[in-house]
Write an enzyme that holds these catalytic residues in place. Structure first.
Site, PDB file in Angstrom:
ATOM      1  N   LYS A 105      46.970  21.476  45.865  1.00  6.01           N
ATOM      2  CA  LYS A 105      46.216  22.687  45.094  1.00  6.01           C
ATOM      3  C   LYS A 105      45.407  22.383  43.946  1.00  6.01           C
ATOM      4  O   LYS A 105      46.575  22.227  42.807  1.00  6.01           O
ATOM      5  CB  LYS A 105      47.143  23.783  44.619  1.00  6.01           C
ATOM      6  CG  LYS A 105      45.966  24.784  45.402  1.00  6.01           C
ATOM      7  CD  LYS A 105      45.796  24.874  46.881  1.00  6.01           C
ATOM      8  CE  LYS A 105      44.210  26.940  46.706  1.00  6.01           C
ATOM      9  NZ  LYS A 105      44.025  26.271  48.834  1.00  6.01           N
ATOM     10  N   GLY A 216      38.451  43.505  55.036  1.00  5.55           N
ATOM     11  CA  GLY A 216      37.826  42.922  54.183  1.00  5.55           C
ATOM     12  C   GLY A 216      36.195  42.071  54.629  1.00  5.55           C
ATOM     13  O   GLY A 216      36.422  40.738  55.830  1.00  5.55           O
ATOM     14  N   GLY A 221      35.031  37.019  57.304  1.00  5.59           N
ATOM     15  CA  GLY A 221      35.588  38.817  58.290  1.00  5.59           C
ATOM     16  C   GLY A 221      33.963  38.468  58.957  1.00  5.59           C
ATOM     17  O   GLY A 221      34.653  38.929  60.635  1.00  5.59           O
TER      18      GLY A 221
HETATM   19  P1  NAD Z   1      35.046  36.956  50.634  1.00  8.42           P
HETATM   20  O1  NAD Z   1      34.770  37.097  48.912  1.00  8.42           O
HETATM   21  O2  NAD Z   1      34.010  36.285  51.077  1.00  8.42           O
HETATM   22  O3  NAD Z   1      35.445  38.218  51.503  1.00  8.42           O
HETATM   23  C1  NAD Z   1      36.529  39.046  50.825  1.00  8.42           C
HETATM   24  C2  NAD Z   1      35.357  40.158  51.080  1.00  8.42           C
HETATM   25  O4  NAD Z   1      37.012  40.945  50.952  1.00  8.42           O
HETATM   26  C3  NAD Z   1      34.380  40.534  50.698  1.00  8.42           C
HETATM   27  O5  NAD Z   1      33.898  41.765  51.213  1.00  8.42           O
HETATM   28  C4  NAD Z   1      35.314  42.042  49.949  1.00  8.42           C
HETATM   29  O6  NAD Z   1      34.425  42.714  49.098  1.00  8.42           O
HETATM   30  C5  NAD Z   1      36.325  42.822  50.706  1.00  8.42           C
HETATM   31  N1  NAD Z   1      37.086  43.032  49.997  1.00  8.42           N
HETATM   32  C6  NAD Z   1      37.978  43.143  48.337  1.00  8.42           C
HETATM   33  N2  NAD Z   1      39.796  43.663  48.185  1.00  8.42           N
HETATM   34  C7  NAD Z   1      39.382  44.810  49.705  1.00  8.42           C
HETATM   35  C8  NAD Z   1      39.897  45.451  49.971  1.00  8.42           C
HETATM   36  N3  NAD Z   1      40.736  46.609  48.487  1.00  8.42           N
HETATM   37  N4  NAD Z   1      39.482  46.741  50.862  1.00  8.42           N
HETATM   38  C9  NAD Z   1      39.267  45.701  51.475  1.00  8.42           C
HETATM   39  N5  NAD Z   1      37.802  44.790  51.379  1.00  8.42           N
HETATM   40  C10 NAD Z   1      37.913  44.339  50.239  1.00  8.42           C
HETATM   41  O7  NAD Z   1      35.818  35.391  50.461  1.00  8.42           O
HETATM   42  P2  NAD Z   1      36.294  34.977  52.638  1.00  8.42           P
HETATM   43  O8  NAD Z   1      36.154  33.137  51.972  1.00  8.42           O
HETATM   44  O9  NAD Z   1      35.577  35.469  53.710  1.00  8.42           O
HETATM   45  O10 NAD Z   1      38.005  34.925  52.189  1.00  8.42           O
HETATM   46  C11 NAD Z   1      38.801  36.163  52.662  1.00  8.42           C
HETATM   47  C12 NAD Z   1      40.024  35.547  52.670  1.00  8.42           C
HETATM   48  O11 NAD Z   1      40.353  34.537  53.211  1.00  8.42           O
HETATM   49  C13 NAD Z   1      41.343  34.892  51.010  1.00  8.42           C
HETATM   50  O12 NAD Z   1      42.302  35.788  51.572  1.00  8.42           O
HETATM   51  C14 NAD Z   1      41.047  33.756  51.275  1.00  8.42           C
HETATM   52  O13 NAD Z   1      41.568  33.060  50.866  1.00  8.42           O
HETATM   53  C15 NAD Z   1      40.943  33.643  52.987  1.00  8.42           C
HETATM   54  N6  NAD Z   1      40.581  32.232  53.605  1.00  8.42           N
HETATM   55  C16 NAD Z   1      39.295  32.082  54.117  1.00  8.42           C
HETATM   56  C17 NAD Z   1      38.958  30.578  53.877  1.00  8.42           C
HETATM   57  C18 NAD Z   1      38.020  30.293  53.880  1.00  8.42           C
HETATM   58  O14 NAD Z   1      37.301  29.244  54.393  1.00  8.42           O
HETATM   59  N7  NAD Z   1      36.248  31.498  53.625  1.00  8.42           N
HETATM   60  C19 NAD Z   1      39.994  29.857  54.389  1.00  8.42           C
HETATM   61  C20 NAD Z   1      41.364  30.500  54.799  1.00  8.42           C
HETATM   62  C21 NAD Z   1      41.255  31.271  54.049  1.00  8.42           C
END
Ligand code: NAD
Length: 415
Positions: A105, A216, A221
């Site tokens: 990382k 989220g 999501g």
């Molecule tokens: P993103 O920023 O697109 O989505 C996150 C969402 O969470 C946003 O809509 C935000 O409004 C919402 N959020 C924030 N605080 C909140 C709360 N208290 N209650 C409800 N909703 C809330 O990010 P993402 O890329 O979708 O990633 C989300 C998670 O998945 C992270 O933990 C990330 O590390 C993990 N992840 C993502 C990937 C990827 O490929 N995108 C891969 C592995 C892990």
């Protein structure tokens, strides 16, 4: 709420798995710590003419099973310990999915929301100029993470190719399609999560067409909400939340329309036919499947007793605190731990690396079929280990992963 040092949490997980596996002290010490760490500074010229010196890291946790693999974050709160923890989790994630990769990382301490496109490009290029001898398709392959994206990877790849004077698209993953990215990569994390939910429902006799909710409703999501119905052949999306609020409809909401509403308005709030609810309630509904897809520590001792989902699929990294984990296990909730639930992203990155290496690109169905197969096998390896020993699936996943990495270290004669 208690705060956690994520590196200490990560080390405790390794120690617990090592104990069950009866690993010797030297092997445990090797797995507890990154094999290599780089901390360096990047002097970056800002648009106003001044130079800002940014602190940067790259942590390569383990190389025993293959080149290290892991994202690069641009974030103001980055610390070496966070990067160390995340690098370790990448080792366990690639091992649990049985990919021939290690874990790494990286991060740059900066605030991309206050930087221009050109400043971000100079930062990305400076990062590669500082680190290039230590990365590469056969050494360590970065990917996007928080506040970095395929464009960041394109700049980094270009800088690397300029320095090495070779075409080497495999040095970065999750690149734009036009630069050697893979079909199917964008939705791979969510798809992998839904595939393991499908397998969990089969293994545990849960009706996959029951109610589900997404905490989220961001990029991950939203994709999971849509793919859930596609892959499981039904299910009602009864609730979704984001940082601005939450919506509920007991008759179910169309996930594509909800995504379009969020894209139009910036929030899930006000979606037609839904009623507003407290975002905290989304985690406490009576559900077949709950997808936490927001931030760390969403499920903690304060609410774990009230979680009523039968399957909890951790699309987010670290959404459940260690204490809450014990509560969920005692309640019989089937937790699909993050290192398994969101491994679809790195599994697709591996397929991108394979295509880059061969210079031969596949269509989307070919990529998705391989991804489905990898995730299905990973789920059953973890489920089998957890059932056999009667342990929490998080420990089951660590057991599978640590055993594989320890075996590779031993075969190499390192320990
Ligand atoms: P993103 O920023 O697109 O989505 C996150 C969402 O969470 C946003 O809509 C935000 O409004 C919402 N959020 C924030 N605080 C909140 C709360 N208290 N209650 C409800 N909703 C809330 O990010 P993402 O890329 O979708 O990633 C989300 C998670 O998945 C992270 O933990 C990330 O590390 C993990 N992840 C993502 C990937 C990827 O490929 N995108 C891969 C592995 C892990």
């Amino acid at each position: 709420m208690q705060s956690y040092n994520s590196f200490e949490v990560a080390q405790a997980q390794v120690t617990a798995a090592a104990k069950l596996l009866n690993l010797d002290r030297a092997t445990l010490d090797l797995l507890l710590w990154p094999q290599r760490e780089f901390a360096f500074t990047l002097p970056v010229r800002m648009d106003g003419g001044e130079t800002r010196v940014l602190h940067a890291f790259r942590v390569q946790h383990n190389f025993a099973r293959g080149p290290a693999k892991g994202g690069i974050r641009f974030h103001p709160d980055e610390t070496l310990d966070t990067i160390r923890a995340l690098a370790g989790w990448m080792t366990w994630k690639t091992a649990v999915a049985n990919l021939p990769l290690g874990g790494s990382k990286g991060g740059v301490v900066c605030d991309p929301r206050k930087m221009s496109e050109r400043e971000l490009e100079r930062t990305a290029r400076a990062y590669v100029r500082a680190l290039w001898p230590h990365i590469g398709a056969d050494r360590d392959v970065p990917a996007p993470d928080v506040y970095t994206n395929p464009q960041t990877m394109a700049w980094m790849m270009d800088e690397y190719e300029t320095i090495t004077n070779r075409h080497q698209p495999g040095v970065m993953s999750n690149k734009p399609l036009a630069l050697g990215g893979s079909e199917g990569r964008r939705s791979a994390t969510a798809r992998g999560g839904v595939v393991v939910v499908r397998e969990a429902c089969r293994a545990c006799g849960i009706d996959p067409r029951g109610d589900y909710a997404v905490q989220g409703f961001g990029s991950n999501g939203q994709r999971a909400a849509i793919l859930h119905q596609e892959i499981l052949g039904g299910g009602r999306l009864v609730a979704a939340s984001d940082s601005s609020g939450a919506v509920y409809n007991r008759e179910g909401m169309n996930p594509i329309e909800l995504r379009n509403h969020k894209l139009r308005t910036g929030s899930v709030k006000g979606f037609g036919g839904s009623e507003p609810i407290d975002p905290a309630e989304v985690l406490e509904l009576d559900l077949a499947v709950l997808y936490p897809a927001a931030l760390e520590n969403a499920i903690n001792v304060g609410n774990a007793e009230r979680v009523r989902a039968r399957v909890l699929c951790e699309l987010a990294n670290g959404p459940t605190t260690p204490q809450a984990d014990q509560v969920l296990f005692a309640k019989g909730i089937h937790v699909i731990p993050d290192i398994l639930a969101n491994a679809g992203g790195v599994a697709a990155s591996h397929l991108e690396m394979v295509q880059n290496r061969n210079g031969d690109y596949w269509d989307e169905p070919a990529v998705l079929a391989r991804l489905d197969d990898t995730m299905t096998r990973a789920y059953h390896a973890v489920h089998g280990a957890s059932e056999e020993r009667g342990i929490h699936p998080r420990l089951g996943a660590m057991l599978v992963a640590v055993a594989r990495v320890a075996q590779a270290c031993k075969l190499r004669g390192w320990v």
